[in-house]
Enzyme design. Structure first.
Site, short mmCIF file in Angstrom:
data_model
loop_
_atom_site.label_atom_id
_atom_site.label_comp_id
_atom_site.label_asym_id
_atom_site.label_seq_id
_atom_site.Cartn_x
_atom_site.Cartn_y
_atom_site.Cartn_z
N CYS A 130 52.08 49.41 -6.92
CA CYS A 130 51.48 49.40 -8.26
C CYS A 130 51.54 50.76 -8.95
CB CYS A 130 50.04 48.92 -8.18
SG CYS A 130 49.91 47.29 -7.45
N HIS A 181 47.55 50.13 -15.14
CA HIS A 181 48.22 49.09 -14.35
C HIS A 181 47.39 47.82 -14.47
CE1 HIS A 181 49.63 46.63 -11.18
NE2 HIS A 181 48.62 46.89 -10.37
N ASN A 207 49.59 40.20 -12.36
CA ASN A 207 49.86 41.54 -11.83
C ASN A 207 51.35 41.64 -11.50
OD1 ASN A 207 50.15 43.79 -10.17
ND2 ASN A 207 48.18 43.50 -9.16
N1 ACO Z 1 40.87 29.98 -5.63
C1 ACO Z 1 39.68 29.50 -5.24
N2 ACO Z 1 38.94 30.07 -4.28
C2 ACO Z 1 39.43 31.18 -3.70
C3 ACO Z 1 40.68 31.72 -4.06
C4 ACO Z 1 41.40 31.08 -5.08
N3 ACO Z 1 42.59 31.53 -5.50
N4 ACO Z 1 40.89 32.81 -3.32
C5 ACO Z 1 39.84 32.98 -2.52
N5 ACO Z 1 38.97 31.98 -2.75
C6 ACO Z 1 37.68 31.72 -2.13
C7 ACO Z 1 37.53 32.40 -0.79
O1 ACO Z 1 38.12 31.61 0.23
C8 ACO Z 1 36.05 32.50 -0.65
O2 ACO Z 1 35.55 31.26 -0.25
P1 ACO Z 1 34.31 31.20 0.78
O3 ACO Z 1 33.18 31.89 0.08
O4 ACO Z 1 34.12 29.73 0.95
O5 ACO Z 1 34.76 31.91 2.00
C9 ACO Z 1 35.57 32.73 -2.08
O6 ACO Z 1 36.65 32.32 -2.92
C10 ACO Z 1 35.26 34.16 -2.38
O7 ACO Z 1 36.29 34.94 -1.84
P2 ACO Z 1 36.26 36.47 -1.94
O8 ACO Z 1 37.47 37.04 -1.30
O9 ACO Z 1 34.92 36.96 -1.47
O10 ACO Z 1 36.35 36.63 -3.49
P3 ACO Z 1 36.14 37.92 -4.32
O11 ACO Z 1 34.95 37.73 -5.18
O12 ACO Z 1 36.23 39.16 -3.52
O13 ACO Z 1 37.41 37.88 -5.26
C11 ACO Z 1 39.57 38.84 -5.53
C12 ACO Z 1 38.70 37.95 -4.69
C13 ACO Z 1 39.73 38.28 -6.93
C14 ACO Z 1 40.93 38.96 -4.87
C15 ACO Z 1 38.86 40.21 -5.63
O14 ACO Z 1 38.54 40.70 -4.36
C16 ACO Z 1 39.68 41.21 -6.35
O15 ACO Z 1 39.84 41.14 -7.55
N6 ACO Z 1 40.23 42.21 -5.62
C17 ACO Z 1 41.12 43.15 -6.20
C18 ACO Z 1 42.44 42.74 -5.77
C19 ACO Z 1 43.52 43.03 -6.74
O16 ACO Z 1 43.39 43.16 -7.92
N7 ACO Z 1 44.68 43.12 -6.15
C20 ACO Z 1 45.85 43.32 -6.90
C21 ACO Z 1 46.81 44.06 -6.13
S1 ACO Z 1 46.37 45.68 -5.90
C22 ACO Z 1 46.39 46.28 -7.34
O17 ACO Z 1 47.22 45.95 -8.14
C23 ACO Z 1 45.34 47.24 -7.61
#
Ligand code: ACO
Length: 331
Positions: free
Chosen positions: A113, A258, A288
């Protein structure tokens, strides 16, 4: 010493648009979940025959046309990607070939990224020292073919899209304009928090049925950790860029972050203390696109008239590695 200016920009995304509802047909997810957590509504995915290099070629040709230049005017290619077409050689030489060139250097930058800002830093150093005059800087990614489109991979699969952005860079003698600074950072202690383990020569054999079965060829992410570090380190990198140039947040005309996740961008905006009109956001359309996200957003911002000569533009990025970076530019 001259400064580096952006002569022209361009971008290209595949025609195929994939909505959140389309994804919900493939895996257990929903428009509500994706929109709430990431702000993403659609992303573009490649079709048969398209690759990272074909996307990069289109973006590059548009940037060249906007610069009223021919490929033969270029004397270097800097190609930023974490999704190369092949294990080796790097995508830069394939793009060079696509552009009909045979005798200029092509370097690949593998900083995920942060790739576009790392690439900008390399190009800027070469231009300022006079090593190269006309550099094509490309960020291009094809994520869609690598995503795990099942429940196992849904936390990452919904976030990423395909696309390419390009910029033509060259020297300017106007001391008031151009790239003012780039700042690059990395902390490998977090390398496995967002990574693709295989194929890789740390494994013997470096690719196997077992590695594939275990999904080691898929991007896996500790989402909460990524979120936490990005929300702290992106604003810090902006602060470093401002401080190094004697600027304040009020001086920023446009921050092009980004496009990782709308929630991360909102956090960067809040911590930096910027108004909505100072931050460019297009993640809702493209998801992304990693190294392509900044040049795509930059091109859109330029076309929308969001930057005028002399304006202060700041880039910031964070991603796998962890790596993060910022750049300050006087447009
Ligand atoms: N659809 C539905 N449910 C989902 C999905 C999905 N696509 N993905 C995960 N879940 C579920 C999980 O299984 C979990 O279920 P559970 O509670 O029954 O176990 C629930 O949703 C919550 O999951 P978490 O991982 O705790 O969700 P969180 O609130 O952390 O959100 C996310 C996840 C959106 C990935 C968040 O952590 C985030 O935004 N992280 C930043 C990641 C990012 O932006 N990465 C990009 C690449 S790096 C960069 O470019 C900076």
């Amino acid at each position: 010493m001259p400064r580096t200016e952006f002569i022209a920009t361009g971008f290209h995304v595949p025609e195929r648009v994939v909505t959140n509802d389309d994804l919900a047909q493939l895996m257990d997810t929903s428009d509500d979940w994706i929109t709430q957590r990431s702000g993403i509504k659609t992303r573009h995915w490649v079709s048969d025959g398209e690759t990272g290099v074909t996307l990069a070629r289109e973006a590059s040709c548009r940037a060249l046309a906007n610069a009223r230049m021919e490929p033969s005017d270029l004397d270097c290619i800097v190609y930023c990607t974490c999704t190369p077409d092949h294990f080796e050689p790097g995508n830069g030489v394939f793009l060079e070939r696509e552009l009909g060139l045979t005798d200029i250097p092509a370097i690949d930058v593998r900083n995920q990224c942060s790739g576009f800002i790392y690439g900008l830093s390399v190009a800027d150093a070469w231009i300022r020292t006079g090593q190269y005059q006309r550099v094509l800087l490309v960020g291009a990614e094809v994520h869609s073919r690598g995503l795990d489109k099942t429940k196992r991979g849904r936390d990452t699969a919904v976030l990423f899209g395909d696309g390419a952005g390009a910029a033509i860079l060259g020297p300017t003698d106007d001391p008031r304009r151009g790239v003012l600074s780039t700042h690059l950072f990395a902390d490998g202690r977090h390398a496995e928090k967002l990574w693709v383990d295989a194929p890789g020569l740390a494994h013997d054999p470096y690719v196997s049925e077992q590695l594939l079965h275990e999904g080691k060829h898929r991007a896996v992410m500790e989402g909460k950790e990524v979120f936490k570090f990005a929300s702290i380190l992106m604003p810090q990198s902006v602060a470093v860029a401002l401080r190094a140039n004697g600027l304040t947040p009020a001086d920023i005309t446009l921050l092009v972050p980004h496009q990782a996740n709308l929630r991360i961008i909102e956090m960067v905006q809040k911590v930096t203390g910027l108004r909505d009109d100072q931050v460019y956001v297009n993640i809702q359309k493209y998801g992304n696109t990693t190294a392509a996200s900044i040049p795509i957003a930059l091109h859109e911002a330029v076309c929308a008239g969001r930057l005028a000569r002399g304006d202060v533009l700041i880039f910031t990025a964070f991603g796998s590695g962890f790596t993060w970076a910022s750049a300050a530019i006087r447009w």
